[in-house]
Scaffold this motif. Structure first.
Motif, PDB file in Angstrom:
ATOM      1  N   ASP A  74       5.220  -4.252   3.596  1.00 24.32           N
ATOM      2  CA  ASP A  74       5.056  -5.357   2.647  1.00 24.32           C
ATOM      3  C   ASP A  74       4.533  -4.830   1.305  1.00 24.32           C
ATOM      4  O   ASP A  74       4.952  -5.283   0.231  1.00 24.32           O
ATOM      5  CB  ASP A  74       4.084  -6.402   3.201  1.00 24.32           C
ATOM      6  CG  ASP A  74       4.671  -7.163   4.384  1.00 24.32           C
ATOM      7  OD1 ASP A  74       5.915  -7.228   4.477  1.00 24.32           O
ATOM      8  OD2 ASP A  74       3.890  -7.678   5.210  1.00 24.32           O
ATOM      9  N   LEU A  75       3.619  -3.877   1.372  1.00 17.84           N
ATOM     10  CA  LEU A  75       3.057  -3.299   0.148  1.00 17.84           C
ATOM     11  C   LEU A  75       4.099  -2.470  -0.605  1.00 17.84           C
ATOM     12  O   LEU A  75       4.142  -2.502  -1.845  1.00 17.84           O
ATOM     13  CB  LEU A  75       1.841  -2.436   0.490  1.00 17.84           C
ATOM     14  CG  LEU A  75       0.607  -3.208   0.959  1.00 17.84           C
ATOM     15  CD1 LEU A  75      -0.432  -2.268   1.551  1.00 17.84           C
ATOM     16  CD2 LEU A  75       0.002  -3.997  -0.201  1.00 17.84           C
ATOM     17  N   ILE A  76       4.935  -1.762   0.134  1.00 20.43           N
ATOM     18  CA  ILE A  76       6.011  -1.002  -0.515  1.00 20.43           C
ATOM     19  C   ILE A  76       6.996  -1.948  -1.192  1.00 20.43           C
ATOM     20  O   ILE A  76       7.478  -1.697  -2.310  1.00 20.43           O
ATOM     21  CB  ILE A  76       6.751  -0.108   0.512  1.00 20.43           C
ATOM     22  CG1 ILE A  76       5.809   0.988   1.030  1.00 20.43           C
ATOM     23  CG2 ILE A  76       8.000   0.505  -0.097  1.00 20.43           C
ATOM     24  CD1 ILE A  76       5.356   1.978  -0.027  1.00 20.43           C
ATOM     25  N   GLU A  77       7.293  -3.064  -0.538  1.00 24.17           N
ATOM     26  CA  GLU A  77       8.185  -4.065  -1.137  1.00 24.17           C
ATOM     27  C   GLU A  77       7.578  -4.644  -2.414  1.00 24.17           C
ATOM     28  O   GLU A  77       8.262  -4.827  -3.427  1.00 24.17           O
ATOM     29  CB  GLU A  77       8.449  -5.177  -0.114  1.00 24.17           C
ATOM     30  CG  GLU A  77       9.536  -6.163  -0.530  1.00 24.17           C
ATOM     31  CD  GLU A  77      10.904  -5.513  -0.642  1.00 24.17           C
ATOM     32  OE1 GLU A  77      11.711  -6.001  -1.460  1.00 24.17           O
ATOM     33  OE2 GLU A  77      11.165  -4.523   0.072  1.00 24.17           O
ATOM     34  N   HIS A  78       6.283  -4.938  -2.367  1.00 28.09           N
ATOM     35  CA  HIS A  78       5.573  -5.440  -3.561  1.00 28.09           C
ATOM     36  C   HIS A  78       5.661  -4.420  -4.690  1.00 28.09           C
ATOM     37  O   HIS A  78       5.921  -4.786  -5.850  1.00 28.09           O
ATOM     38  CB  HIS A  78       4.110  -5.722  -3.210  1.00 28.09           C
ATOM     39  CG  HIS A  78       3.222  -5.869  -4.407  1.00 28.09           C
ATOM     40  ND1 HIS A  78       3.207  -7.007  -5.197  1.00 28.09           N
ATOM     41  CD2 HIS A  78       2.307  -5.012  -4.949  1.00 28.09           C
ATOM     42  CE1 HIS A  78       2.331  -6.853  -6.165  1.00 28.09           C
ATOM     43  NE2 HIS A  78       1.770  -5.659  -6.050  1.00 28.09           N
ATOM     44  N   TYR A  79       5.456  -3.158  -4.379  1.00 20.82           N
ATOM     45  CA  TYR A  79       5.526  -2.107  -5.395  1.00 20.82           C
ATOM     46  C   TYR A  79       6.910  -2.058  -6.040  1.00 20.82           C
ATOM     47  O   TYR A  79       7.041  -1.960  -7.271  1.00 20.82           O
ATOM     48  CB  TYR A  79       5.172  -0.754  -4.768  1.00 20.82           C
ATOM     49  CG  TYR A  79       5.959   0.406  -5.319  1.00 20.82           C
ATOM     50  CD1 TYR A  79       5.729   0.879  -6.614  1.00 20.82           C
ATOM     51  CD2 TYR A  79       6.955   1.019  -4.557  1.00 20.82           C
ATOM     52  CE1 TYR A  79       6.468   1.931  -7.119  1.00 20.82           C
ATOM     53  CE2 TYR A  79       7.689   2.068  -5.059  1.00 20.82           C
ATOM     54  CZ  TYR A  79       7.445   2.524  -6.339  1.00 20.82           C
ATOM     55  OH  TYR A  79       8.188   3.556  -6.846  1.00 20.82           O
ATOM     56  N   LYS A  80       7.958  -2.160  -5.230  1.00 18.27           N
ATOM     57  CA  LYS A  80       9.313  -2.068  -5.777  1.00 18.27           C
ATOM     58  C   LYS A  80       9.633  -3.247  -6.690  1.00 18.27           C
ATOM     59  O   LYS A  80      10.366  -3.104  -7.670  1.00 18.27           O
ATOM     60  CB  LYS A  80      10.325  -1.970  -4.631  1.00 18.27           C
ATOM     61  CG  LYS A  80      10.262  -0.617  -3.918  1.00 18.27           C
ATOM     62  CD  LYS A  80      11.287  -0.513  -2.807  1.00 18.27           C
ATOM     63  CE  LYS A  80      11.254   0.879  -2.177  1.00 18.27           C
ATOM     64  NZ  LYS A  80      12.211   1.007  -1.058  1.00 18.27           N
ATOM     65  N   GLU A  81       9.056  -4.382  -6.378  1.00 16.33           N
ATOM     66  CA  GLU A  81       9.253  -5.561  -7.236  1.00 16.33           C
ATOM     67  C   GLU A  81       8.490  -5.431  -8.553  1.00 16.33           C
ATOM     68  O   GLU A  81       8.899  -5.993  -9.573  1.00 16.33           O
ATOM     69  CB  GLU A  81       8.794  -6.823  -6.498  1.00 16.33           C
ATOM     70  CG  GLU A  81       9.666  -7.204  -5.304  1.00 16.33           C
ATOM     71  CD  GLU A  81       9.077  -8.359  -4.518  1.00 16.33           C
ATOM     72  OE1 GLU A  81       7.954  -8.809  -4.862  1.00 16.33           O
ATOM     73  OE2 GLU A  81       9.721  -8.817  -3.541  1.00 16.33           O
TER      74      GLU A  81
END
Length: 310
Positions: A171-178
Motif C-alpha cells: 500500500d505504501l509503495i502504491e502511495h509513493y507511485k501516485e
C-alpha cells in the motif's frame, strides 16, 4: 657637629646651554637617550606583536591538527575485537559486514557525517570509528535513546515515532507511485513533506547536514506489525539526492538486504544500478545528488547491471 659628607645638588640651570636664549632647549645627550628609549620601545612593541600573532597561528594550527581520524592501530583494534565477538544467531552484524563498513568510514572525508538508523550492539563502535566526525543515531524507542544518552552523554540520538507497518508495504509503495512527482519526489525538503514514507519530525538541523554515510539497521522489521525500514530507506534516498555541499555521492548501507521490505524498498529508492556490492546480509549503495527538477528515483531502472556479491 659637622660631618665630612658632602652632597652635590644639581640645579636645573646648569643644564641650560651656554649660549643662553630660550631655556627650554634639550641638550644633545638627553635627545640621544630619548631616541634610544623610543627605539627600544618600538622594537619591543613590534616583537611582542609578531610573537602574539605567531602564537595565535600556532594555536589555530594545533586546533586544526587535533581534528584527525582515529589513529589506525586503535581503529583496527576496535574493529578486530568487535568482529571477533559476533555470533550468527545474535542479530549482530557479521565480521565481514563490520569490516566492510569500517573500511568505508576510514576512507570517508574528514570530518565524516554519519547517520545511523537503529540503536544496536554496534552503536558505540560506529560512534568511536567516526572519531572527530558527526554521528547521529535515530531509533524507534525513546527508552533506548534515553538510556544511551544517560550512559553516553556525548552521543547524539533521537527517537522517531514511525507510522508505518511491514504489513502495509505494498500500500505504501502504491502511495509513493501516485505521489512520486509531488509529496514523494526524490529531491525535496523532508520537513514539509506529507509523503507517508517521509520521516519529517526530526530536529530541523538534521535535514541540513550533508551526510556522507547513512547506515540503515533499524527500526524492527521482522514481523507484520513492526514499523519496518520502508521510511528509513526512502528518507535516506531523499537525503542523498537532496543534499547541499559535501561530496556528490552518499554511501548508503542497508542491513538484512535480502528481506522483502529491505530488498523492494532498496530497489525503488536506492536503485539497483547504485548497488556497489553486497557483503553477507549488507547492501552497499552509492547514491548521487540529483537536480531539483528530477521526479524519478531510478531513471535507469531498466539497467541490467548486476552487483558484485561476496
Amino acid at each position: 657637629m659637622k660631618t665630612s659628607e658632602k652632597f652635590i645638588v644639581l640645579h636645573p640651570s646648569i643644564h641650560k646651554p651656554s649660549g643662553g636664549g630660550g631655556g627650554s632647549a634639550v641638550p644633545p645627550s638627553h635627545r640621544t637617550w630619548i631616541l634610544v628609549f623610543m627605539l627600544f620601545f618600538t622594537v619591543t612593541f613590534a616583537f611582542t606583536l609578531i610573537t602574539t600573532r605567531e602564537a595565535a597561528r600556532t594555536s589555530a594550527g594545533a586546533t586544526t591538527t587535533t581534528r584527525s581520524v582515529l589513529p589506525r592501530p586503535i581503529f583496527d583494534a576496535l574493529v578486530h575485537y568487535a568482529s571477533t565477538n559476533t555470533t550468527s544467531f545474535s542479530g549482530r552484524m557479521s565480521s565481514a559486514e563490520l569490516k566492510y563498513i569500517a573500511a568505508v568510514l576510514r576512507r570517508c572525508a574528514e570530518p565524516c557525517n554519519l547517520l545511523v538508523f537503529g540503536i544496536t550492539h554496534e552503536t558505540l563502535l560506529w560512534n568511536s570509528l567516526n572519531h572527530d566526525g558527526r554521528t547521529v543515531f535515530i531509533d524507534e524507542s525513546s527508552y533506548l535513546v534515553s538510556k544511551l544518552e544517560e550512559k553516553q552523554p556525548g552521543i547524539e540520538a533521537y527517537d522517531v515515532q514511525f507510522t508505518t507497518k511491514v504489513s502495509e508495504l505494498y500500500d505504501l509503495i502504491e502511495h509513493y507511485k501516485e505521489q512520486m512527482k509531488n509529496e514523494c519526489r526524490p529531491v525535496q525538503n523532508l520537513l514539509f513533506s506529507d509523503c507517508k514514507l517521509a520521516i519529517n519530525d526530526l530536529p530541523n538541523h538534521i535535514y541540513d547536514v550533508a551526510w556522507d554515510v547513512i547506515l540503515i539497521d533499524g527500526p524492527r522489521g521482522y514481523f507484520p506489525a513492526a514499523p519496518g525500514r520502508m521510511a528509513a530507506i526512502f528518507t535516506a534516498g531523499v537525503l542523498a539526492r537532496s543534499k547541499r555541499g559535501g561530496a556528490t555521492h552518499t554511501h548508503v548501507f542497508v542491513h538484512e538486504i535480502y528481506r522483502e521490505v529491505e530488498k523492494l524498498c532498496s530497489d525503488e529508492f536506492l536503485c539497483r544500478e547504485n548497488l556497489l556490492e553486497t557483503k553477507d546480509f549488507l547492501g552497499h549503495f552509492v547514491v548521487g545528488k540529483m537536480d531539483a527538477n528530477s521526479f524519478e528515483f531510478c531513471p535507469n531502472s531498466d539497467s541490467s547491471s548486476s552487483p558484485k556479491s561476496n
